[in-house]
Design a protein around this motif. Structure first.
Motif, PDB file in Angstrom:
ATOM      1  N   TRP A   1      -3.307  -5.376   1.909  1.00 51.96           N
ATOM      2  CA  TRP A   1      -4.179  -5.086   2.841  1.00 51.96           C
ATOM      3  C   TRP A   1      -2.956  -4.087   3.931  1.00 51.96           C
ATOM      4  CZ3 TRP A   1      -9.287  -3.548   1.612  1.00 51.96           C
ATOM      5  CH2 TRP A   1      -9.640  -4.651   0.586  1.00 51.96           C
ATOM      6  N   GLY A   2      -3.463  -2.498   4.016  1.00 47.51           N
ATOM      7  CA  GLY A   2      -2.832  -2.375   4.957  1.00 47.51           C
ATOM      8  C   GLY A   2      -4.429  -2.616   6.510  1.00 47.51           C
ATOM      9  N   GLN A   3      -3.591  -1.957   7.368  1.00 48.21           N
ATOM     10  CA  GLN A   3      -4.304  -2.200   9.058  1.00 48.21           C
ATOM     11  C   GLN A   3      -5.246  -1.177   8.859  1.00 48.21           C
ATOM     12  OE1 GLN A   3      -3.562  -5.584  11.093  1.00 48.21           O
ATOM     13  NE2 GLN A   3      -2.444  -5.486   9.293  1.00 48.21           N
ATOM     14  N   GLY A   4      -5.265  -0.052   8.331  1.00 48.30           N
ATOM     15  CA  GLY A   4      -6.742   0.567   8.738  1.00 48.30           C
ATOM     16  C   GLY A   4      -6.246   1.456   9.493  1.00 48.30           C
ATOM     17  N   THR A   5      -6.775   2.525   9.350  1.00 46.13           N
ATOM     18  CA  THR A   5      -7.170   3.862   9.950  1.00 46.13           C
ATOM     19  C   THR A   5      -8.112   4.720  10.154  1.00 46.13           C
ATOM     20  OG1 THR A   5      -5.607   6.370   9.903  1.00 46.13           O
ATOM     21  CG2 THR A   5      -7.229   5.552   8.049  1.00 46.13           C
TER      22      THR A   5
ATOM     23  N   GLN B   1       4.139  -4.153   2.661  1.00 43.83           N
ATOM     24  CA  GLN B   1       2.775  -3.309   4.065  1.00 43.83           C
ATOM     25  C   GLN B   1       3.066  -2.201   3.151  1.00 43.83           C
ATOM     26  OE1 GLN B   1       6.967  -3.100   6.905  1.00 43.83           O
ATOM     27  NE2 GLN B   1       5.300  -4.673   8.237  1.00 43.83           N
TER      28      GLN B   1
ATOM     29  N   TYR C   1      -9.088   1.242   4.868  1.00 44.76           N
ATOM     30  CA  TYR C   1      -8.503   0.256   4.460  1.00 44.76           C
ATOM     31  C   TYR C   1      -7.629   1.269   2.747  1.00 44.76           C
ATOM     32  CZ  TYR C   1     -10.004  -1.905   8.212  1.00 44.76           C
ATOM     33  OH  TYR C   1     -10.249  -2.581   9.395  1.00 44.76           O
TER      34      TYR C   1
ATOM     35  N   CYS D   1      -1.559   6.832   2.483  1.00 44.73           N
ATOM     36  CA  CYS D   1      -0.711   4.613   2.400  1.00 44.73           C
ATOM     37  C   CYS D   1       0.178   5.123   1.881  1.00 44.73           C
ATOM     38  CB  CYS D   1      -1.897   4.368   1.631  1.00 44.73           C
ATOM     39  SG  CYS D   1      -1.821   2.359   2.426  1.00 44.73           S
TER      40      CYS D   1
ATOM     41  N   VAL E   1       0.821   1.410   5.449  1.00 45.41           N
ATOM     42  CA  VAL E   1       0.470   1.641   6.233  1.00 45.41           C
ATOM     43  C   VAL E   1      -0.046   3.201   6.012  1.00 45.41           C
ATOM     44  CG1 VAL E   1       1.499   2.755   8.612  1.00 45.41           C
ATOM     45  CG2 VAL E   1       2.875   0.736   6.667  1.00 45.41           C
ATOM     46  N   GLU E   2      -1.736   3.085   6.739  1.00 42.75           N
ATOM     47  CA  GLU E   2      -2.354   4.319   6.593  1.00 42.75           C
ATOM     48  C   GLU E   2      -1.880   4.785   7.303  1.00 42.75           C
ATOM     49  OE1 GLU E   2      -4.818   0.815   5.162  1.00 42.75           O
ATOM     50  OE2 GLU E   2      -3.817   0.502   6.503  1.00 42.75           O
TER      51      GLU E   2
END
Length: 122
Positions: free
Chosen positions: A112-116, A3, A95, A22, A5-6
């Protein structure tokens, strides 16, 4: 399950600074490269910066070189992106990505993260 997380995104004015973080979890890789990418509305995702496991090598896109700095805290499995002198064209979803290994360059990233969201107003 890896996982990413940003955090740290937001709305700022041109010329301001932001620091993205991140945090990675759920993996046991001993060495891994981490990177930041961004995707502006209606555009493809593009490379921003990468950093090797040791932190000894970094790479930046021409558009952010000299304004953004990537760094990492391996003890906490976290990568940062310090963004200074932000411009309206930096507006995008940012990301983070992780790829096991020690190279500074990878053509693809497996995780990859989900983005911010970062929004820079004029």
């Amino acid at each position: 399950q890896v996982q990413l997380v940003e955090s740290g995104g937001g709305l700022v004015q041109a010329g301001d600074s932001l620091r993205l973080s991140c945090a990675a979890s759920g993996h046991t890789f001993t060495t891994y490269t981490m990177g930041w990418f961004r995707q502006a509305p209606g555009r493809e995702r593009t490379f921003v910066a990468t950093i090797t496991w040791s932190g000894g090598s970094t790479r930046y896109s021409d558009s952010v070189k000299g304004r953004f700095t990537i760094s990492r805290d391996n003890a906490n499995k976290t990568v940062f992106l310090q963004m200074n002198s932000l411009k309206t064209e930096d507006t995008a979803v940012y990301y983070c990505a992780l790829e096991p290994g020690t190279n500074i360059y990878y053509s693809t990233y497996d995780y990859w993260g989900q983005g911010t969201q970062v929004t820079v107003s004029s």
